[in-house]
Design a protein around this motif. Structure first.
Motif, PDB file in Angstrom:
ATOM      1  N   ILE A 119     -18.586 -24.388  -4.462  1.00  0.00           N
ATOM      2  CA  ILE A 119     -18.405 -23.352  -5.484  1.00  0.00           C
ATOM      3  C   ILE A 119     -16.984 -22.800  -5.433  1.00  0.00           C
ATOM      4  O   ILE A 119     -16.333 -22.626  -6.473  1.00  0.00           O
ATOM      5  CB  ILE A 119     -19.443 -22.232  -5.292  1.00  0.00           C
ATOM      6  CG1 ILE A 119     -20.853 -22.770  -5.585  1.00  0.00           C
ATOM      7  CG2 ILE A 119     -19.126 -21.035  -6.182  1.00  0.00           C
ATOM      8  CD1 ILE A 119     -21.967 -21.805  -5.202  1.00  0.00           C
ATOM      9  N   VAL A 122     -14.564 -25.482  -6.914  1.00  0.00           N
ATOM     10  CA  VAL A 122     -14.673 -25.601  -8.371  1.00  0.00           C
ATOM     11  C   VAL A 122     -14.127 -24.351  -9.044  1.00  0.00           C
ATOM     12  O   VAL A 122     -13.457 -24.428 -10.086  1.00  0.00           O
ATOM     13  CB  VAL A 122     -16.129 -25.880  -8.782  1.00  0.00           C
ATOM     14  CG1 VAL A 122     -16.271 -25.894 -10.300  1.00  0.00           C
ATOM     15  CG2 VAL A 122     -16.600 -27.223  -8.206  1.00  0.00           C
ATOM     16  N   ARG A 123     -14.387 -23.189  -8.461  1.00  0.00           N
ATOM     17  CA  ARG A 123     -13.838 -21.949  -9.032  1.00  0.00           C
ATOM     18  C   ARG A 123     -12.312 -21.997  -9.026  1.00  0.00           C
ATOM     19  O   ARG A 123     -11.662 -21.608 -10.010  1.00  0.00           O
ATOM     20  CB  ARG A 123     -14.330 -20.741  -8.231  1.00  0.00           C
ATOM     21  CG  ARG A 123     -13.727 -19.422  -8.740  1.00  0.00           C
ATOM     22  CD  ARG A 123     -14.220 -18.213  -7.982  1.00  0.00           C
ATOM     23  NE  ARG A 123     -15.601 -17.901  -8.332  1.00  0.00           N
ATOM     24  CZ  ARG A 123     -16.640 -18.030  -7.518  1.00  0.00           C
ATOM     25  NH1 ARG A 123     -16.448 -18.474  -6.263  1.00  0.00           N
ATOM     26  NH2 ARG A 123     -17.862 -17.751  -7.915  1.00  0.00           N
ATOM     27  N   ARG A 126     -11.157 -24.176 -11.858  1.00  0.00           N
ATOM     28  CA  ARG A 126     -11.276 -23.483 -13.148  1.00  0.00           C
ATOM     29  C   ARG A 126     -10.154 -22.442 -13.310  1.00  0.00           C
ATOM     30  O   ARG A 126      -9.543 -22.338 -14.388  1.00  0.00           O
ATOM     31  CB  ARG A 126     -12.653 -22.816 -13.251  1.00  0.00           C
ATOM     32  CG  ARG A 126     -12.861 -21.954 -14.484  1.00  0.00           C
ATOM     33  CD  ARG A 126     -12.572 -22.703 -15.773  1.00  0.00           C
ATOM     34  NE  ARG A 126     -13.597 -23.696 -16.074  1.00  0.00           N
ATOM     35  CZ  ARG A 126     -13.397 -24.767 -16.837  1.00  0.00           C
ATOM     36  NH1 ARG A 126     -12.203 -24.979 -17.374  1.00  0.00           N
ATOM     37  NH2 ARG A 126     -14.362 -25.634 -17.062  1.00  0.00           N
ATOM     38  N   GLU A 127      -9.856 -21.705 -12.266  1.00  0.00           N
ATOM     39  CA  GLU A 127      -8.798 -20.709 -12.347  1.00  0.00           C
ATOM     40  C   GLU A 127      -7.444 -21.360 -12.588  1.00  0.00           C
ATOM     41  O   GLU A 127      -6.614 -20.850 -13.351  1.00  0.00           O
ATOM     42  CB  GLU A 127      -8.759 -19.876 -11.063  1.00  0.00           C
ATOM     43  CG  GLU A 127      -9.971 -18.952 -10.914  1.00  0.00           C
ATOM     44  CD  GLU A 127     -10.026 -18.266  -9.563  1.00  0.00           C
ATOM     45  OE1 GLU A 127      -9.214 -18.639  -8.675  1.00  0.00           O
ATOM     46  OE2 GLU A 127     -10.885 -17.374  -9.385  1.00  0.00           O
ATOM     47  N   ILE A 135     -13.917 -29.791 -16.420  1.00  0.00           N
ATOM     48  CA  ILE A 135     -14.260 -29.987 -15.007  1.00  0.00           C
ATOM     49  C   ILE A 135     -15.535 -30.813 -14.899  1.00  0.00           C
ATOM     50  O   ILE A 135     -16.560 -30.480 -15.496  1.00  0.00           O
ATOM     51  CB  ILE A 135     -14.446 -28.639 -14.277  1.00  0.00           C
ATOM     52  CG1 ILE A 135     -13.146 -27.835 -14.316  1.00  0.00           C
ATOM     53  CG2 ILE A 135     -14.889 -28.875 -12.835  1.00  0.00           C
ATOM     54  CD1 ILE A 135     -13.265 -26.463 -13.667  1.00  0.00           C
ATOM     55  N   LEU A 155     -23.277 -24.142 -10.139  1.00  0.00           N
ATOM     56  CA  LEU A 155     -21.970 -24.533 -10.664  1.00  0.00           C
ATOM     57  C   LEU A 155     -21.866 -24.417 -12.182  1.00  0.00           C
ATOM     58  O   LEU A 155     -20.790 -24.589 -12.747  1.00  0.00           O
ATOM     59  CB  LEU A 155     -21.655 -25.972 -10.244  1.00  0.00           C
ATOM     60  CG  LEU A 155     -21.488 -26.205  -8.731  1.00  0.00           C
ATOM     61  CD1 LEU A 155     -21.475 -27.697  -8.422  1.00  0.00           C
ATOM     62  CD2 LEU A 155     -20.204 -25.548  -8.227  1.00  0.00           C
ATOM     63  N   GLU A 157     -21.785 -22.005 -14.178  1.00  0.00           N
ATOM     64  CA  GLU A 157     -20.912 -20.960 -14.724  1.00  0.00           C
ATOM     65  C   GLU A 157     -19.493 -21.460 -14.968  1.00  0.00           C
ATOM     66  O   GLU A 157     -18.723 -20.834 -15.708  1.00  0.00           O
ATOM     67  CB  GLU A 157     -20.864 -19.761 -13.778  1.00  0.00           C
ATOM     68  CG  GLU A 157     -20.204 -20.042 -12.445  1.00  0.00           C
ATOM     69  CD  GLU A 157     -20.048 -18.789 -11.590  1.00  0.00           C
ATOM     70  OE1 GLU A 157     -19.166 -17.960 -11.919  1.00  0.00           O
ATOM     71  OE2 GLU A 157     -20.801 -18.650 -10.612  1.00  0.00           O
ATOM     72  N   PHE A 158     -19.147 -22.623 -14.384  1.00  0.00           N
ATOM     73  CA  PHE A 158     -17.788 -23.134 -14.529  1.00  0.00           C
ATOM     74  C   PHE A 158     -17.662 -24.125 -15.688  1.00  0.00           C
ATOM     75  O   PHE A 158     -16.657 -24.810 -15.807  1.00  0.00           O
ATOM     76  CB  PHE A 158     -17.328 -23.767 -13.212  1.00  0.00           C
ATOM     77  CG  PHE A 158     -17.388 -22.811 -12.055  1.00  0.00           C
ATOM     78  CD1 PHE A 158     -16.563 -21.697 -12.015  1.00  0.00           C
ATOM     79  CD2 PHE A 158     -18.307 -23.002 -11.036  1.00  0.00           C
ATOM     80  CE1 PHE A 158     -16.638 -20.795 -10.964  1.00  0.00           C
ATOM     81  CE2 PHE A 158     -18.390 -22.112  -9.978  1.00  0.00           C
ATOM     82  CZ  PHE A 158     -17.552 -21.000  -9.939  1.00  0.00           C
ATOM     83  N   ASP A 159     -18.708 -24.179 -16.529  1.00  0.00           N
ATOM     84  CA  ASP A 159     -18.663 -24.974 -17.756  1.00  0.00           C
ATOM     85  C   ASP A 159     -18.364 -26.441 -17.447  1.00  0.00           C
ATOM     86  O   ASP A 159     -17.330 -26.988 -17.844  1.00  0.00           O
ATOM     87  CB  ASP A 159     -17.630 -24.397 -18.724  1.00  0.00           C
ATOM     88  CG  ASP A 159     -17.684 -25.060 -20.099  1.00  0.00           C
ATOM     89  OD1 ASP A 159     -18.733 -25.616 -20.446  1.00  0.00           O
ATOM     90  OD2 ASP A 159     -16.666 -25.013 -20.811  1.00  0.00           O
TER      91      ASP A 159
END
Length: 325
Positions: A119, A122-123, A126-127, A135, A155, A157-159
């Motif tokens: 997480i 992946v976050r 995304r940032e 992603i 995961l 929430e990270f589209d």
């Protein structure tokens, strides 16, 4: 027809490419390269693969070096960045090597790490990429069905563009696809295609929304195209951590596809400190034309004598298997 063993050995060069980050448990990628009438090709099945599986990779290399390839439909191939299972703090450094890439594939489910590590990684991607970035995550089949379902939810929430090989078996993939279908996150199959005796089983079972195809493990560009046509699913062309020579074979496959809806996993030369030719992404894509190794790089990157002999003996064994079929 399989060329004589002597024809392969006469130009064979074994190289060891140092990696910027440990990947798939290795710090250097070894490969055997040889030249045929059509140009250079690569034979690089992972060292743990048995000879029967490795022989398919040799058939692909022979096909690329000895036979004309399908006509290209495009001259540039859009590619994704590949983010190994690094600490989240290293994500910007990794992404910086993939110039202009709008998509990132993030490795997850690394042995010894936790979902919290995934997480965080992946976050960080995304940032770094912003809302417009795409992603996708790749678990290499290392989650069981319940772990995979939990991870997809965590995961989401990270589209995510898709989740690649979350579970090992076709049945698990089909079950997971049913469980998460309402979330709108596609499931991609990789190992269930390239390591299966029946690469179409995953498509027949409705176990994936798209396929990840690789030229070497599928026996070459023409055979891979036949699988894609029969499967009737969208595909992503990817590499098996190939050198620039293997990447050019993957680019040949991607260039021949009638439709190419996804960025391809063919930018992995950026994971090497040095390669035998320049196939690093530029403006988010790579050239689809064939490449030849740089003579000086072949010398600098030559594998140690014992590893060279190991690969040459493997070549001999796999060649013997091909000539028996």
């Amino acid at each position: 027809m399989i060329p004589a063993l002597e024809d392969l050995l006469s130009t064979a060069r074994v190289v060891s490419l140092p990696m910027t980050t440990r990947f798939r448990g290795v710090d250097a990628r070894e490969a055997l390269l040889f030249e045929g009438p059509e140009g250079w090709a690569e034979f690089s099945p992972f060292v743990e693969y048995d000879d029967a599986e490795a022989a398919t990779w040799l058939a692909a290399a022979v096909d690329f070096a000895w036979h004309p390839q399908p006509a290209p439909l495009r001259d540039r191939i859009p590619v994704n960045a590949t983010v190994p299972a690094v600490d989240a703090a290293r994500v910007p450094e990794v992404l910086s090597r993939f110039a202009g890439c709008r998509t990132a594939k993030v490795k997850v489910a690394e042995p010894g790490q936790s979902l919290a590590d995934d997480i965080a990684r992946v976050r960080a991607v995304r940032e770094a990429m912003g809302a417009e970035g795409r992603i996708r995550v790749d678990a290499n089949g290392l989650w069981n069905i319940d772990e995979a379902e939990h991870a997809v939810h965590a995961l989401a929430e990270f589209d995510l563009e898709y989740v690649e090989q979350p579970c090992a078996s076709v049945d698990e993939l089909a079950d997971l696809r049913r469980r998460v279908k309402y979330m709108g996150i596609p499931i991609a199959a990789d190992e269930s295609v390239r390591k299966s005796s029946d690469p179409l089983a995953v498509a027949r079972a409705g176990a994936a929304d798209l396929l990840v195809v690789k030229a070497q493990p599928l026996g070459g560009v023409t055979h891979a195209l036949q699988i894609v046509t029969a499967a009737g699913l969208p595909v992503v062309v990817s590499s098996a951590l190939d050198t620039a020579i293997g990447l050019s074979q993957g680019a040949t496959l991607a260039a021949a596809l009638p439709e190419l809806d996804y960025d391809c996993g063919l930018g992995t030369s950026a994971l090497f400190r040095e390669d035998v030719a320049d196939m690093r992404p530029s403006n988010g894509s790579i050239d689809a034309s064939r490449v030849a190794p740089d003579a000086a790089a072949l010398t600098r990157l030559a594998a140690a004598d014992d590893r060279r002999e190991w690969w040459l003996e493997r070549l001999r064994r796999c060649h013997a298997l091909l000539t028996l079929t």
